[in-house]
Design a protein around this motif. Structure first.
Motif, mmCIF file in Angstrom:
data_model
loop_
_atom_site.group_PDB
_atom_site.id
_atom_site.type_symbol
_atom_site.label_atom_id
_atom_site.label_comp_id
_atom_site.label_asym_id
_atom_site.label_seq_id
_atom_site.Cartn_x
_atom_site.Cartn_y
_atom_site.Cartn_z
ATOM 1 N N ASN A 116 -2.244 -5.037 -17.749
ATOM 2 C CA ASN A 116 -2.118 -3.681 -18.273
ATOM 3 C C ASN A 116 -1.206 -2.803 -17.414
ATOM 4 O O ASN A 116 -1.082 -1.598 -17.668
ATOM 5 C CB ASN A 116 -3.503 -3.030 -18.382
ATOM 6 C CG ASN A 116 -4.354 -3.694 -19.446
ATOM 7 O OD1 ASN A 116 -3.879 -3.968 -20.546
ATOM 8 N ND2 ASN A 116 -5.606 -3.975 -19.124
ATOM 9 N N GLY A 117 -0.593 -3.397 -16.417
ATOM 10 C CA GLY A 117 0.364 -2.662 -15.607
ATOM 11 C C GLY A 117 -0.223 -1.532 -14.794
ATOM 12 O O GLY A 117 0.451 -0.532 -14.522
ATOM 13 N N HIS A 118 -1.470 -1.675 -14.385
ATOM 14 C CA HIS A 118 -2.111 -0.588 -13.659
ATOM 15 C C HIS A 118 -1.562 -0.395 -12.251
ATOM 16 O O HIS A 118 -1.674 0.702 -11.696
ATOM 17 C CB HIS A 118 -3.622 -0.832 -13.572
ATOM 18 C CG HIS A 118 -4.352 -0.559 -14.853
ATOM 19 N ND1 HIS A 118 -4.223 0.622 -15.545
ATOM 20 C CD2 HIS A 118 -5.218 -1.320 -15.573
ATOM 21 C CE1 HIS A 118 -4.984 0.584 -16.623
ATOM 22 N NE2 HIS A 118 -5.593 -0.583 -16.673
ATOM 23 N N PHE A 119 -1.001 -1.441 -11.654
ATOM 24 C CA PHE A 119 -0.633 -1.362 -10.239
ATOM 25 C C PHE A 119 0.879 -1.291 -10.061
ATOM 26 O O PHE A 119 1.609 -2.185 -10.492
ATOM 27 C CB PHE A 119 -1.215 -2.551 -9.471
ATOM 28 C CG PHE A 119 -2.715 -2.597 -9.518
ATOM 29 C CD1 PHE A 119 -3.467 -1.752 -8.734
ATOM 30 C CD2 PHE A 119 -3.371 -3.464 -10.394
ATOM 31 C CE1 PHE A 119 -4.858 -1.766 -8.794
ATOM 32 C CE2 PHE A 119 -4.748 -3.496 -10.460
ATOM 33 C CZ PHE A 119 -5.500 -2.633 -9.659
ATOM 34 N N GLU A 120 1.309 -0.212 -9.442
ATOM 35 C CA GLU A 120 2.715 -0.023 -9.097
ATOM 36 C C GLU A 120 2.788 0.427 -7.637
ATOM 37 O O GLU A 120 1.962 1.230 -7.187
ATOM 38 C CB GLU A 120 3.357 1.034 -9.983
ATOM 39 C CG GLU A 120 3.370 0.723 -11.465
ATOM 40 C CD GLU A 120 3.961 1.873 -12.256
ATOM 41 O OE1 GLU A 120 5.146 2.189 -12.013
ATOM 42 O OE2 GLU A 120 3.243 2.469 -13.069
ATOM 43 N N PHE A 121 3.787 -0.071 -6.932
ATOM 44 C CA PHE A 121 3.937 0.255 -5.520
ATOM 45 C C PHE A 121 5.370 0.669 -5.231
ATOM 46 O O PHE A 121 6.284 0.372 -5.987
ATOM 47 C CB PHE A 121 3.559 -0.951 -4.655
ATOM 48 C CG PHE A 121 2.156 -1.430 -4.861
ATOM 49 C CD1 PHE A 121 1.102 -0.862 -4.172
ATOM 50 C CD2 PHE A 121 1.884 -2.455 -5.773
ATOM 51 C CE1 PHE A 121 -0.198 -1.291 -4.379
ATOM 52 C CE2 PHE A 121 0.588 -2.894 -5.979
ATOM 53 C CZ PHE A 121 -0.459 -2.320 -5.278
ATOM 54 N N MET A 122 5.528 1.343 -4.109
ATOM 55 C CA MET A 122 6.862 1.769 -3.692
ATOM 56 C C MET A 122 7.012 1.544 -2.198
ATOM 57 O O MET A 122 6.054 1.661 -1.436
ATOM 58 C CB MET A 122 7.084 3.242 -4.024
ATOM 59 C CG MET A 122 6.100 4.203 -3.367
ATOM 60 S SD MET A 122 6.384 5.913 -3.907
ATOM 61 C CE MET A 122 5.102 6.774 -2.968
ATOM 62 N N ALA A 123 8.232 1.188 -1.785
ATOM 63 C CA ALA A 123 8.517 1.093 -0.360
ATOM 64 C C ALA A 123 8.471 2.497 0.234
ATOM 65 O O ALA A 123 8.937 3.467 -0.381
ATOM 66 C CB ALA A 123 9.882 0.464 -0.138
ATOM 67 N N TYR A 124 7.898 2.598 1.418
ATOM 68 C CA TYR A 124 7.767 3.904 2.074
ATOM 69 C C TYR A 124 8.035 3.686 3.554
ATOM 70 O O TYR A 124 7.120 3.372 4.319
ATOM 71 C CB TYR A 124 6.368 4.476 1.847
ATOM 72 C CG TYR A 124 6.231 5.958 2.138
ATOM 73 C CD1 TYR A 124 6.397 6.898 1.128
ATOM 74 C CD2 TYR A 124 5.949 6.406 3.415
ATOM 75 C CE1 TYR A 124 6.274 8.249 1.382
ATOM 76 C CE2 TYR A 124 5.818 7.759 3.684
ATOM 77 C CZ TYR A 124 5.974 8.677 2.663
ATOM 78 O OH TYR A 124 5.850 10.023 2.920
ATOM 79 N N PRO A 125 9.281 3.819 3.999
ATOM 80 C CA PRO A 125 9.619 3.524 5.395
ATOM 81 C C PRO A 125 8.742 4.307 6.368
ATOM 82 O O PRO A 125 8.616 5.535 6.261
ATOM 83 C CB PRO A 125 11.086 3.955 5.487
ATOM 84 C CG PRO A 125 11.604 3.843 4.090
ATOM 85 C CD PRO A 125 10.463 4.229 3.204
ATOM 86 N N TRP A 126 8.171 3.582 7.308
ATOM 87 C CA TRP A 126 7.217 4.160 8.274
ATOM 88 C C TRP A 126 7.267 3.266 9.504
ATOM 89 O O TRP A 126 6.901 2.103 9.426
ATOM 90 C CB TRP A 126 5.828 4.173 7.652
ATOM 91 C CG TRP A 126 4.774 4.929 8.386
ATOM 92 C CD1 TRP A 126 3.869 4.421 9.276
ATOM 93 C CD2 TRP A 126 4.455 6.320 8.267
ATOM 94 N NE1 TRP A 126 3.019 5.398 9.723
ATOM 95 C CE2 TRP A 126 3.364 6.590 9.113
ATOM 96 C CE3 TRP A 126 5.004 7.369 7.528
ATOM 97 C CZ2 TRP A 126 2.806 7.854 9.242
ATOM 98 C CZ3 TRP A 126 4.442 8.629 7.658
ATOM 99 C CH2 TRP A 126 3.357 8.863 8.501
ATOM 100 N N PRO A 127 7.740 3.755 10.635
ATOM 101 C CA PRO A 127 8.014 2.872 11.775
ATOM 102 C C PRO A 127 6.798 2.075 12.247
ATOM 103 O O PRO A 127 5.664 2.571 12.221
ATOM 104 C CB PRO A 127 8.470 3.844 12.871
ATOM 105 C CG PRO A 127 8.943 5.058 12.129
ATOM 106 C CD PRO A 127 8.068 5.158 10.911
ATOM 107 N N ASP A 128 7.036 0.847 12.680
ATOM 108 C CA ASP A 128 5.992 0.090 13.365
ATOM 109 C C ASP A 128 5.525 0.889 14.576
ATOM 110 O O ASP A 128 6.287 1.667 15.164
ATOM 111 C CB ASP A 128 6.522 -1.273 13.818
ATOM 112 C CG ASP A 128 6.591 -2.287 12.687
ATOM 113 O OD1 ASP A 128 5.916 -2.088 11.660
ATOM 114 O OD2 ASP A 128 7.322 -3.287 12.837
ATOM 115 N N TYR A 129 4.280 0.641 14.990
ATOM 116 C CA TYR A 129 3.655 1.497 16.007
ATOM 117 C C TYR A 129 3.896 1.048 17.449
ATOM 118 O O TYR A 129 3.474 1.730 18.376
ATOM 119 C CB TYR A 129 2.156 1.604 15.733
ATOM 120 C CG TYR A 129 1.804 2.442 14.529
ATOM 121 C CD1 TYR A 129 2.767 3.216 13.881
ATOM 122 C CD2 TYR A 129 0.503 2.468 14.027
ATOM 123 C CE1 TYR A 129 2.447 3.987 12.767
ATOM 124 C CE2 TYR A 129 0.168 3.254 12.930
ATOM 125 C CZ TYR A 129 1.136 4.005 12.308
ATOM 126 O OH TYR A 129 0.804 4.779 11.208
#
Length: 512
Positions: free
Chosen positions: A108-121
């Protein structure tokens, strides 16, 4: 013998990231019941940004990521070391991308994601990435949820302070939990609120069900195939915090009120092993008029000073590293609570914090509570917060010298990508020179404890001899973490909760 009130194939305890396990079991054809102790679904995940740390997943690849599994493993190993079993680390790294594939294949296409650049810690660790390995759920139109939004735990502003729900598209944990609630409803999963776990039912060494308190009535629910514990940690249980030596108090955690550690205690009672019980996901916390110090990050200026008026840490460091440094200095007697953020007037008197997980209220309330101070000079400010004036003046002058030179010679602020991520020019070394001057009180907060039930790579709970306890699984903050005592990157806590509940459900489907 137990007089069962109802039966199902799988019981999931908790309704945060563990909903991934409920979704997997239901999608694979099993009947599933989710029990939630409070009156809203979502747990700590609903409060969060819902970042997911799954290196080399398809979302990152579509965005042009050139990371490799070998590089990600080298980084993760360098950061975590031997504080978590290597096979558990591998299970996390190898299966995270597969979970994203699985969710994106939802019919049903419920899951969508996006890349979100966030530096490694840990920038100094080998194969660290300045752009991180981090994705998030896509924004979600709340209209798609309909009445489900009424049972989704809102962000801390509405939930803790009674603020109105924000308008516009839903972000982070609101989007993630909303998507799971829609998918689970489509699959016919039984979602039950106000149902607190009380104990496991064990027959011949196997967990076959649970006893719950549902709106004041004890009920027995049989699990024909398995029980997945995904109920968060014990951060709200001050007795357990004291027993296991977890710094801080339950008042200052971001975990919801239902996170009392009951399934962990019950697991211990039936012979389960536990590990890392003194650990949590730490952060500095701005102290609010309600009395709690709440998770705060994204500091764009200001410095922290201790009771001697002396700066003591890199204020812009990744929050868990900063929290651990503060705790270590508390243990050494160098810092006492509260400590203070000193800042100038470039933010019009508001602490320079881009992200307060619990929103700030009216400034007058902080001043009335003695939590914020204002003075025309640094000397006067020192007197207001009870630190030596000469020390505070010297501290500010020294920091301003570093800001002018562009190098923090004391604590390396600005040396790592994360440090300047929230400053428009990438430079967190902002001088304190525009009077009047301010101080805001801080304490230690956490995103939850991270010690719990020891599991194998399929999330099966192990007893103290290393033997599987049949029928019992754990994930997220209810399990001993795959990241050990480290926080490799944003999205590790929610990522672990989702992944290991998913692996638990897969094992139930295949082997139970």
């Amino acid at each position: 013998m137990v007089d069962w009130n109802e039966e199902t194939d799988v019981i999931v305890i908790g309704s945060g990231g563990g909903l991934a396990g409920a979704y997997t079991a239901a999608r694979e054809g099993l009947s599933v019941k989710v029990i939630e102790a409070t009156d809203k679904f979502g747990g700590t995940t609903a409060y969060s940004g819902a970042g997911l740390y799954y290196p080399n997943n398809a979302v990152l690849k579509r965005a042009g990521d050139d990371d490799t599994p070998e590089d990600a493993r080298e980084y993760f190993r360098a950061v975590v070391g031997d504080t978590a079993p290597l096979e558990l680390q591998d299970a996390y790294l190898d299966n995270g991308p597969k979970l994203i594939d699985y969710l994106e294949a939802d019919e049903n296409g419920h899951f969508e994601f996006m890349a979100y650049p966030w530096p490694d810690y840990f920038h100094d660790a080998p194969k660290s990435r300045a752009g991180g390995r981090h994705i998030m759920p896509a924004l979600l139109d709340p209209a798609r949820l309909g009445s489900l939004r009424d049972v989704l735990r809102p962000q801390p502003g509405p939930d803790r302070l009674g603020m109105p729900l924000p308008e516009g598209e839903m972000f982070g944990g609101q989007s993630l939990i909303g998507r799971f609630l829609m998918a689970l409803t489509d699959l016919g999963v039984d979602l039950q609120l106000n149902t607190s776990f009380e104990e496991f039912v064990v027959e011949n060494g196997e967990v076959v069900g649970v006893i719950v308190d549902h709106a004041g009535t004890h009920e027995a629910i049989r699990a024909r195939r398995g029980v997945i514990v995904a109920a968060g940690g014990f951060e709200r249980n001050d007795e357990m915090r004291t027993r296991y030596g977890v710094p801080g108090v339950g008042r200052d955690t971001m975990g919801p009120e239902g996170n009392l550690g009951k399934p962990i205690q019950a697991g211990i009672g039936i012979g389960a092993d536990v590990a890392m019980m003194g650990e949590a996901w730490w952060s500095p916390g701005l102290t609010h008029p309600a009395g709690n110090s709440a998770f705060s990050l994204c500091f764009t200026s200001g410095i922290f000073v201790n009771q001697d008026g002396v700066r003591f840490t890199n204020e812009s460091a990744p929050y868990d590293r900063a929290g651990r440094d503060i705790i270590a200095q508390m243990d050494a007697g160098k810092v006492t609570l509260p400590f203070w953020m000193i800042y100038d007037n470039r933010t019009d008197g508001i602490p320079p914090i881009d992200s307060c997980t619990q929103p700030m209220v009216e400034p007058e309330q902080y001043y009335e509570a003695g939590l914020w101070k204002k003075a025309d000079t640094v000397v006067e400010l020192a007197q207001l917060i009870g630190v030596p004036a000469d020390a505070l003046v010297a501290t500010v002058e020294r920091f301003n010298k570093f800001a002018a030179g562009g190098v923090d010679e004391d604590f390396g602020r600005g040396n790592e990508p994360y440090d300047g991520y929230f400053n428009a020019d990438g430079n967190p070394l902002v001088p304190l020179e525009q009077g009047p001057f301010y101080a805001a009180q801080f304490g230690i907060s956490d995103l939850g404890t991270k010690g719990g039930l020891v599991t194998d790579t399929t999330a099966r709970v192990l007893d103290t001899s290393g033997t599987v306890i049949p029928g019992l699984y754990a994930s997220g903050n209810s399990m001993a973490p795959a990241s050990g005592n480290a926080y490799p990157g944003g999205g590790n806590p929610v990522g672990a909760s989702m992944l290991f509940s998913h692996l638990a459900a897969k094992d139930v489907v295949a082997n139970r």
